[in-house]
Design a protein around this motif. Structure first.
Motif, PDB file in Angstrom:
ATOM      1  N   TRP B  51       0.829  -1.206   0.000  1.00 13.51           N
ATOM      2  CA  TRP B  51       0.000   0.000   0.000  1.00 13.51           C
ATOM      3  C   TRP B  51       0.866   1.259   0.000  1.00 13.51           C
ATOM      4  N   TYR B  76      -7.603 -14.723   2.242  1.00  9.16           N
ATOM      5  CA  TYR B  76      -8.453 -13.714   1.613  1.00  9.16           C
ATOM      6  C   TYR B  76      -9.298 -14.373   0.539  1.00  9.16           C
TER       7      TYR B  76
ATOM      8  N   THR D  24     -19.380 -12.450   2.946  1.00  8.82           N
ATOM      9  CA  THR D  24     -18.032 -12.602   2.395  1.00  8.82           C
ATOM     10  C   THR D  24     -17.144 -11.472   2.905  1.00  8.82           C
ATOM     11  N   LYS D  25     -15.996 -11.841   3.421  1.00  6.05           N
ATOM     12  CA  LYS D  25     -15.088 -10.838   3.962  1.00  6.05           C
ATOM     13  C   LYS D  25     -14.231 -10.259   2.841  1.00  6.05           C
ATOM     14  N   GLY D  26     -14.074  -8.937   2.827  1.00  9.98           N
ATOM     15  CA  GLY D  26     -13.166  -8.290   1.879  1.00  9.98           C
ATOM     16  C   GLY D  26     -12.199  -7.419   2.633  1.00  9.98           C
ATOM     17  N   ILE D  27     -11.153  -7.006   1.946  1.00 10.19           N
ATOM     18  CA  ILE D  27     -10.236  -6.055   2.580  1.00 10.19           C
ATOM     19  C   ILE D  27     -10.233  -4.794   1.746  1.00 10.19           C
ATOM     20  N   ALA D  28     -10.601  -3.692   2.343  1.00  8.60           N
ATOM     21  CA  ALA D  28     -10.707  -2.430   1.613  1.00  8.60           C
ATOM     22  C   ALA D  28      -9.309  -1.891   1.319  1.00  8.60           C
ATOM     23  N   SER D  29      -9.251  -0.910   0.428  1.00  5.08           N
ATOM     24  CA  SER D  29      -7.940  -0.410   0.032  1.00  5.08           C
ATOM     25  C   SER D  29      -7.266   0.378   1.155  1.00  5.08           C
ATOM     26  N   ASN D  30      -8.005   0.665   2.227  1.00  6.39           N
ATOM     27  CA  ASN D  30      -7.344   1.254   3.396  1.00  6.39           C
ATOM     28  C   ASN D  30      -6.854   0.163   4.343  1.00  6.39           C
ATOM     29  N   THR D  36     -19.418  -8.187   2.807  1.00  2.00           N
ATOM     30  CA  THR D  36     -20.485  -8.068   1.813  1.00  2.00           C
ATOM     31  C   THR D  36     -21.566  -9.058   2.205  1.00  2.00           C
ATOM     32  N   TRP D  51     -18.976  -1.842   6.616  1.00  4.30           N
ATOM     33  CA  TRP D  51     -17.595  -1.326   6.584  1.00  4.30           C
ATOM     34  C   TRP D  51     -16.928  -1.465   7.947  1.00  4.30           C
ATOM     35  N   TYR D  76     -27.293   1.556  -6.749  1.00  3.79           N
ATOM     36  CA  TYR D  76     -25.867   1.494  -7.060  1.00  3.79           C
ATOM     37  C   TYR D  76     -25.685   0.744  -8.369  1.00  3.79           C
ATOM     38  N   GLN D  81     -29.259  -1.375  -3.404  1.00  2.63           N
ATOM     39  CA  GLN D  81     -28.332  -1.760  -2.352  1.00  2.63           C
ATOM     40  C   GLN D  81     -28.846  -1.169  -1.047  1.00  2.63           C
TER      41      GLN D  81
ATOM     42  N   SER E  29     -14.259   2.595  -1.363  1.00  2.00           N
ATOM     43  CA  SER E  29     -14.287   1.784  -0.150  1.00  2.00           C
ATOM     44  C   SER E  29     -14.284   2.650   1.100  1.00  2.00           C
TER      45      SER E  29
END
Lengths: 314, 314, 314, 314, 314, 314
Positions: B51, B76, D24-30, D36, D51, D76, D81, E29
């Motif tokens: 990042w 992931y 479903t787990k995601g990883i945000a760009s932060n 989801t 979030w 969306y 959504q 995000s």
């Protein structure tokens, strides 16, 4: 021009020299042998039966023999058939030769040679020009004699060269309209694309496939020839590979025998020009004997379609 | 053998040298750039995100760079990912080199060479033997390094040679059961069938297609090579054409890139041996990480099928 | 071994016992009936015409009758034909029987039985071994007699068992090279894959499809049999389902009659072994009578291809 | 009936109990995790993002959990959504249960049972009647619960039974118009054709394929079941094989998973009735939310077509 | 000519008027909305992201709005992207209009009109001439504006008319080489073949399909129009049906949307001319930005092929 | 009802009036002409040979001639053949007419007319009703006479109308079960879908394709007719286009001759109803002469399948 066997009508009496194209022995249900003869002259071919054929007849009336026949033209199941009254082999004093009976291209070998020479002369890229000229020279005599195929289109003496000349004229006309096309590549592609057929096929008469033709095919044969020519001429530019690609891909699709699809603009257009000229040849021949308001026979190589001649096409 | 990156479990802390296989710059939704790195060693490859990548980072962390990383192994979306804590390029004193990170065939180049030499030695037909030996010698160094493909099967260093050796053993076993097979042809066909890949592909690392590979393909390239070899060795027998046919037809069908279908018994069997060895390679790799009672991931080159490992396969 | 009808040359006089394979009545164009007889012995079959057949002739010269014939071997349209001079049914004192005229596998039933017993003996998984042994025992007598198909490959007495034995040897050789393969599954799959044919087909002579064969097919029949065997033997492990899957998927593709594609490694390899042995059988038979430098007749089940025997295959 | 989540419009505030269909787990760009969630009730399903999800959140908000949510309905990219303001798991005192949130067939299990009993009662052939009744009884509870498929058509609780009942009514109507049809066969074929799905699929919620479903498929499973039923009931007539053929061939083509094509009139018609009812179900669902003068979304199982609702269909 | 957005290089600063081709709202995000804008001028289009878009931004920056932007040209994953520094809608005093930003045919409407008038004038068959002139007149204004398709080829303002004019020139050149072709039919076929697109498509900007276009298609629409024209003009000759056949069959195959294959020579050739001109257009556009020695992007409508520009094409 | 030619058994003596369906001249191997006659009455058709046919015979015994024959019923290669003893043309005093020998639909024209009138009467949408009634009235007399096809299904006098009436009943039954269907559209679609055949085909006897039928086809013909009808009736609603779409898409797929696939629910169902009724007709005819426990002849239009009549279908 003499009146050919296909120019007679049913009911006419016929007395003609003809060439035996094929001769097949059959055994009739009364146990006696007979011959099915396909007889041809420049106008086309016709079937005839020779009943009660003796062993001598079978030996004499072989393919490639010129015969003098007399008989009557009949209609049998919608197709013309020759009912033989007399048949005998022609002798050497009668002044007839095989080439008198074979269909040939409508332009002479000299005209063909001069046109092709001109198109090669116009090329500006020396590598393309030299390779094309070298291979044309190497195979010239067969190139001027061979048919373009065993059947379907341009299947006559000099058919290959005639097909190439028509395609060159078409290439010239198209390149005039789409100036982004490389004329050198297009002309060279047209001249070389089917040249391998002089090794794939057996020759202009009773044409069949050679062993090399069966196992390698004219595409691979000519790609090899281009490689050899480049070596002999000591040419190393990308032109060699590009010409090989044009020949390789000119059938357009893998399932039609090209191991690579066209990936150069001129290769794609070459495929189109080849197709268009072959189709025009097949269409013209199919419609030749059809009257306005009628459908032609089905044409196998045109997806078995039948073509209509409009009533107003008089 | 050292513990590879794929031998760790989720939750483990990792500190390893790895090779950057690819590096792609992205822009996060906060507008800042980041890098998606694919890192590999002999055990396989794994994704990592860097990042807030600086311009300097983008320049340094390019493909083919060896890096020292520390981080945590995470899960992931069902796939493992490396969460980086630290990353820096390795320096020349650390004694690591690219070949330490590349998957290679499970047998050495010497073993491969010796096996192939032995198979060529056993050939009885001198024409077949000489052409095969000549071409093997000419392309030997690349042959021993190249993968068999860019993906799907044997896509690793020396993969091509390893595939050929496995096929030779298979050919030998099959010929022992079906004595009508010509072993010379079969062995030569196996050795030559994919040899054109040393010109079709760019090399063993980050493998892509060459222009020649795209426009002509390995089949046509090798058919040309056989022709040249025969000329240089002054060999004129039918063996030349038959070997060319074996290479030409080894994909089995026109739509799979062979301009001629197999028309010689050994050509048909060669196609089978090629297929069988490639499939075994793909099946073994797909099932490697699957536990009994589970299905593998879908394998694209096996018609996108998923394979099951029976419960009793413990 | 006696000289068979296919070992004579055109022009030879022939005097032989032969079996009528089929007899078809025709009406000649003179209105009189005749018989087209296909006569066979172990060397193959030949056509003969019996002209002016009486009602008595039609009744006597039926399929499955042994006859004594004398005549001349002729060539008719490139195929051999027997011109009958005399023909009469053989009588019981002449010591000839139907089995003398039928082609059979080149190994004896005892050899087959012993080989299969050995392969079953080698199995280590008791569930697989017991089911295989049970079904083999249940259908053994038909298994040893039936052909593998009505045409195309192994279409002779004991053809099914001979095909299975060849496949077992091939499976053994392949498993030796790829040790990840489960030999028990592979052997059981080979033995059971076509066993349903003993119910799908009518028997070893004049083979046709049974109603059950048409409506269900040998694949479904055998999957049912495996289910029944497991119940009778009180076996409940996953082996039952896996064996059913191997049989179910051995045609390899839905459009070839398998309702499921192979999803287990050994199922995929079984499909390959089956194919390879069938093709070798067809190739050998097609090339048997071809001379070096010639092409075989087209083989329908090999995509209608014609195969070339190289000149150097003397 | 309560107002379902799909009955709200964009901009509405929503406060509802919903069932988590998937999480479903995601990883945000932060670098922070988010969830989801697909949330459903009887009216359909909707996506929501949670979030900055804590480890606790990930553990709590799993599939099959009922939650109380409040939020705003947003648009969306053309799809609705749910923007979450609050979310918490429902507790046991709130009197909500999973079945409150699942779509079910529009008729009750009792109605289904009574209809099917009636159709079986009307059968005149005792063999067909007994086998059908036996298998229906054996699998009744799952049959009344299972969907007809994992997606495409009748993919809801009791979907399988509802599909069968609709097909029975259709079979009755068609048989009334074409009296040559055997109603017993048709009814039995309808009832049994998909019954194997109770073993092929995992159950009515979060439906997936079982191992047996993947390796054998519902067709083969049910053909085996018919065989077993006949043995247990000691029935030996041709009816057994004919019923097996109906099930075997009901997909209509080999490439659609039937190892045999229909070869009995009622098998052919069964395939049509199955198709027609499935298509009606898909068409009605696709057009449900479309306004006159508009096209529906593309329907994958209807060759990816989009359907138009005429303006005059008000 | 002004420098278009595609004529800049990565790193350049850009200050330009551009037209918003499409505008799509996304949610980043971090929960904040952003806009993905496709901006275009005559040179082509480029993507830009507008982060942290306010509700006002979403309302203002809609498709078909002209904006003034400044920013930097970046490379993102191998494609150019515009990094916005400033963006605002253009106002009416700035003298820019939508047509300034749309790609158009390289010849003017007047040139097109004059060429087509000339070709119609050359026709000798009055029935063909009158129908063609009538329909051209009826649809002229749309014909001169519409694109030839929504994508793939000639998808720009006046693309349809430009395509027709190129095809007419090609038809003329081909007819000169193959004099058996009926030029009247060929010219009329070219002019009418795609004229139905003026009803099938919505117009020259943001082109989509009309309901009539979806349900009937341009082929059926134009066949109906020819019928109506003939009635209005009181023409009854076979020319009407033949012209309808030419339009009907010009896609060449049933699976390409022609309910009849070409069955008239000129219909077959029309299909070829259409194809050839469309391909030339696609090839030229694909190769436009490619440097010698490189491959183009894949072209979907040319079977997803990539095309190579030879090194010697400088 | 009189005993038809197909109701006799082999060995019976026959004396009957029959209609010559076709007459083909052959030449026997003794050089003499003969006629192959196909003779028919309502029960079906049978082959007969007339040996040593004189020129007079050839002229007299043409298709569409009624003859009086006597002879014996024979079996020739599994098919029945009539051995002629006497044959002569019937004369005008004998009171026989062509229609006595043609198969016709099992319901009368009056019944057909009354049913169709009733279905049109039930329509509620005036636009759909008026167009349907107008076109039915316009083509009524041919509609009541024509067959539905030249072969395959409903290929008899009034076959087209009979097919339509069966489909209407089927449409009514299906619409009763699926109330979302628009009955007006469905009925109109059924009535119009094949009405173009009255221009595509030549008539009820010796049916062939017209030129218009070949070049345009019944689908395009009827779409044009609907357009004209709407103009004449001054109807402009969307119903016109929707009806055209129903006719256009009723073959269901592009490769089956529909230039658009069904995109309206009733269009999709119309395609199904058409198929189902045609298949029932073909199945019933194929199974008519088959005994329980036997397979039918192969039916070309049902993918060349053979159908089994179960033993319990007595």
């Amino acid at each position: 021009m003499t009146r050919g066997v296909l120019h007679y009508d049913v009911g006419d009496q016929v007395e003609l020299y003809l060439l035996i194209k094929s001769s097949t022995k059959g055994i009739a249900s009364n146990g006696k042998p007979f011959l099915t003869l396909i007889l041809q002259d420049k106008s086309g071919d016709i079937e005839a039966k020779l009943w009660d054929a003796s062993d001598e007849d079978v030996k004499v009336f072989q393919a490639q023999t010129i015969v003098k026949v007399s008989g009557d033209l009949q209609n049998y199941r919608g197709r013309q058939q020759l009912k033989l009254r007399q048949i005998r082999p022609a002798n050497s004093q009668e002044g007839v030769q095989i080439s008198d009976f074979l269909e040939t291209a409508p332009i002479t070998k000299d005209e063909i040679t001069s046109k092709i020479t001109q198109y090669i002369f116009e090329m500006k890229n020396p590598n393309i020009q030299r390779i094309t000229r070298h291979l044309m020279k190497k195979h010239q005599s067969e190139f001027l004699e061979f048919p373009a195929a065993t059947k379907n289109h341009h299947e006559f003496v000099s058919g290959l060269a005639y097909h190439v000349v028509s395609m060159l004229d078409l290439a010239q006309a198209i390149a005039a309209l789409y100036p982004s096309l490389d004329k050198d590549l297009l002309y060279a592609g047209v001249i070389l694309h089917d040249l391998g057929k002089v090794m794939e096929l057996s020759g202009p008469i009773s044409t069949s496939y050679t062993v090399e033709g069966n196992l390698l095919g004219h595409i691979t044969i000519m790609v090899n020839e281009i490689g050899k020519a480049a070596e002999e001429l000591n040419i190393h530019g990308e032109e060699v590979m590009v010409l090989q690609h044009l020949v390789l891909s000119h059938h357009g699709k893998l399932e039609w025998g090209s191991p690579k699809v066209p990936m150069i603009k001129e290769a794609e257009i070459l495929h189109y020009i080849d197709n268009l000229d072959a189709k025009m040849n097949m269409l013209d021949r199919a419609l030749e004997r059809v009257k306005p308001g009628e459908f032609s026979e089905r044409v196998f190589a045109l997806e078995n379609r039948s073509f209509y001649k409009p009533v107003f096409h008089k």
